[in-house]
Design a protein around this motif. Structure first.
Motif, PDB file in Angstrom:
ATOM      1  N   MET A   9       9.173  31.704  18.894  1.00 34.17           N
ATOM      2  CA  MET A   9      10.123  30.678  18.333  1.00 34.17           C
ATOM      3  C   MET A   9       9.467  29.553  18.314  1.00 34.17           C
ATOM      4  N   ALA A  10       8.791  28.868  17.174  1.00 36.73           N
ATOM      5  CA  ALA A  10       8.323  27.674  17.579  1.00 36.73           C
ATOM      6  C   ALA A  10       9.617  25.734  16.853  1.00 36.73           C
ATOM      7  N   TYR A  11       9.299  25.262  18.374  1.00 37.99           N
ATOM      8  CA  TYR A  11      10.106  23.992  18.629  1.00 37.99           C
ATOM      9  C   TYR A  11       9.459  23.067  18.636  1.00 37.99           C
ATOM     10  N   ARG A  12      10.980  22.144  18.126  1.00 32.85           N
ATOM     11  CA  ARG A  12       9.808  20.944  17.908  1.00 32.85           C
ATOM     12  C   ARG A  12      11.417  19.477  18.683  1.00 32.85           C
ATOM     13  N   GLU A  13      11.021  18.831  19.723  1.00 33.49           N
ATOM     14  CA  GLU A  13      11.933  17.821  20.324  1.00 33.49           C
ATOM     15  C   GLU A  13      11.914  17.031  18.983  1.00 33.49           C
ATOM     16  N   LEU A  14      13.326  17.188  18.222  1.00 34.96           N
ATOM     17  CA  LEU A  14      14.039  15.301  17.601  1.00 34.96           C
ATOM     18  C   LEU A  14      14.799  14.637  18.391  1.00 34.96           C
ATOM     19  N   GLY A  15      14.470  14.466  19.284  1.00 25.93           N
ATOM     20  CA  GLY A  15      15.683  14.358  19.609  1.00 25.93           C
ATOM     21  C   GLY A  15      16.698  15.303  20.340  1.00 25.93           C
ATOM     22  N   MET A  16      16.815  16.149  19.249  1.00 24.10           N
ATOM     23  CA  MET A  16      17.726  17.768  20.189  1.00 24.10           C
ATOM     24  C   MET A  16      16.083  18.573  19.829  1.00 24.10           C
ATOM     25  N   TRP A  17      16.195  19.850  20.495  1.00 19.66           N
ATOM     26  CA  TRP A  17      15.476  21.114  19.625  1.00 19.66           C
ATOM     27  C   TRP A  17      15.784  21.841  18.049  1.00 19.66           C
ATOM     28  N   GLU A  18      14.902  21.786  17.606  1.00 20.50           N
ATOM     29  CA  GLU A  18      15.045  22.511  16.473  1.00 20.50           C
ATOM     30  C   GLU A  18      14.402  23.616  16.251  1.00 20.50           C
ATOM     31  N   VAL A  19      14.483  24.535  15.592  1.00 19.16           N
ATOM     32  CA  VAL A  19      13.994  25.714  15.182  1.00 19.16           C
ATOM     33  C   VAL A  19      13.415  25.068  14.217  1.00 19.16           C
ATOM     34  N   LEU A  20      11.849  25.664  14.413  1.00 17.62           N
ATOM     35  CA  LEU A  20      10.682  25.461  12.817  1.00 17.62           C
ATOM     36  C   LEU A  20       9.887  26.468  12.240  1.00 17.62           C
ATOM     37  N   ASP A  21       9.909  27.194  13.048  1.00 22.51           N
ATOM     38  CA  ASP A  21       9.592  28.471  12.579  1.00 22.51           C
ATOM     39  C   ASP A  21       9.936  30.013  13.547  1.00 22.51           C
ATOM     40  N   VAL A  22       9.983  31.406  13.210  1.00 20.03           N
ATOM     41  CA  VAL A  22       9.982  32.778  13.641  1.00 20.03           C
ATOM     42  C   VAL A  22       8.543  32.915  13.067  1.00 20.03           C
ATOM     43  N   LEU A  23       7.976  33.239  14.118  1.00 19.74           N
ATOM     44  CA  LEU A  23       6.746  34.064  14.195  1.00 19.74           C
ATOM     45  C   LEU A  23       6.946  35.502  14.423  1.00 19.74           C
ATOM     46  N   ARG A  24       6.058  36.577  13.524  1.00 17.76           N
ATOM     47  CA  ARG A  24       6.076  37.923  14.074  1.00 17.76           C
ATOM     48  C   ARG A  24       4.939  38.550  14.756  1.00 17.76           C
ATOM     49  N   ARG A  25       4.827  39.583  14.371  1.00 18.02           N
ATOM     50  CA  ARG A  25       4.212  40.460  15.600  1.00 18.02           C
ATOM     51  C   ARG A  25       3.051  40.230  14.489  1.00 18.02           C
ATOM     52  N   GLY A  26       1.559  39.912  15.233  1.00 19.11           N
ATOM     53  CA  GLY A  26       0.314  39.675  14.741  1.00 19.11           C
ATOM     54  C   GLY A  26       0.228  37.987  14.731  1.00 19.11           C
ATOM     55  N   GLU A  27       1.358  36.738  14.424  1.00 17.86           N
ATOM     56  CA  GLU A  27       1.081  36.311  14.513  1.00 17.86           C
ATOM     57  C   GLU A  27       0.923  35.005  15.372  1.00 17.86           C
ATOM     58  N   SER A  28       0.227  34.007  14.602  1.00 17.96           N
ATOM     59  CA  SER A  28      -0.567  32.747  15.949  1.00 17.96           C
ATOM     60  C   SER A  28       0.214  31.030  15.819  1.00 17.96           C
ATOM     61  N   PHE A  29       0.043  31.201  17.111  1.00 19.79           N
ATOM     62  CA  PHE A  29      -0.175  29.092  17.186  1.00 19.79           C
ATOM     63  C   PHE A  29      -0.960  28.262  17.773  1.00 19.79           C
ATOM     64  N   GLY A  30      -1.178  27.757  18.107  1.00 16.62           N
ATOM     65  CA  GLY A  30      -1.997  26.607  19.207  1.00 16.62           C
ATOM     66  C   GLY A  30      -2.916  26.594  17.790  1.00 16.62           C
ATOM     67  N   GLU A  31      -3.250  26.343  16.241  1.00 13.91           N
ATOM     68  CA  GLU A  31      -3.895  26.556  15.681  1.00 13.91           C
ATOM     69  C   GLU A  31      -4.713  24.810  15.508  1.00 13.91           C
ATOM     70  N   MET A  32      -3.612  24.083  14.785  1.00  9.94           N
ATOM     71  CA  MET A  32      -3.624  22.770  15.061  1.00  9.94           C
ATOM     72  C   MET A  32      -4.978  21.888  16.101  1.00  9.94           C
ATOM     73  N   ALA A  33      -4.651  22.489  17.836  1.00 13.24           N
ATOM     74  CA  ALA A  33      -5.263  22.316  18.119  1.00 13.24           C
ATOM     75  C   ALA A  33      -6.944  22.152  18.110  1.00 13.24           C
ATOM     76  N   TYR A  34      -6.705  24.041  17.910  1.00 13.78           N
ATOM     77  CA  TYR A  34      -8.489  24.244  17.851  1.00 13.78           C
ATOM     78  C   TYR A  34      -8.934  23.290  16.756  1.00 13.78           C
ATOM     79  N   ILE A  35      -8.225  23.733  15.236  1.00 18.43           N
ATOM     80  CA  ILE A  35      -8.947  22.850  14.093  1.00 18.43           C
ATOM     81  C   ILE A  35      -8.828  20.948  14.307  1.00 18.43           C
ATOM     82  N   ARG A  36      -8.129  21.111  14.964  1.00 15.65           N
ATOM     83  CA  ARG A  36      -8.069  19.653  14.955  1.00 15.65           C
ATOM     84  C   ARG A  36      -8.574  18.623  16.144  1.00 15.65           C
ATOM     85  N   GLY A  37      -9.039  19.638  17.479  1.00 23.26           N
ATOM     86  CA  GLY A  37      -9.395  19.465  18.537  1.00 23.26           C
ATOM     87  C   GLY A  37      -8.774  19.214  19.107  1.00 23.26           C
TER      88      GLY A  37
END
Length: 88
Positions: free
Chosen positions: A1-29
């Motif tokens: 599960m991907a979370y973002r803190e907006l004063g409290m934690w909010e579920v952004l998405d639920v990732l499934r088998r084979g999905e990735s995260f962290g791509e923003m760091a690669y794309i944006r530097g």
């Protein structure tokens, strides 16, 4: 599960088998500010791909990777837009 803190934690998405995260760091530097925290609800195998190793890939391989990551980002944006539209 991907979370973002907006004063409290909010579920952004639920990732499934084979999905990735962290791509923003690669794309944006590597200086890009981290925008979410990932937490697993079950056991998971996580593979870390260091930026220096990705930079050493051939140009063709990097292009294939970027296209795949951008496709995943576009899918997530489309789902996010649909959620916003439904919430009115």
């Amino acid at each position: 599960m991907a979370y973002r803190e907006l004063g409290m934690w909010e579920v952004l998405d639920v990732l499934r088998r084979g999905e990735s995260f962290g791509e923003m760091a690669y794309i944006r530097g590597r200086q890009a500010r981290r925008g979410a925290t990932v937490q697993t609800a079950t056991d998971a195998l996580v593979v870390e791909l260091p930026g220096a190793r990705l930079d050493a890939l051939t140009t063709g391989c990097q292009l294939h990777l970027v296209r795949a990551l951008l496709g995943a980002m576009a899918d997530r944006l489309q789902m996010s837009n649909a959620r916003v539209a439904r919430s009115g």
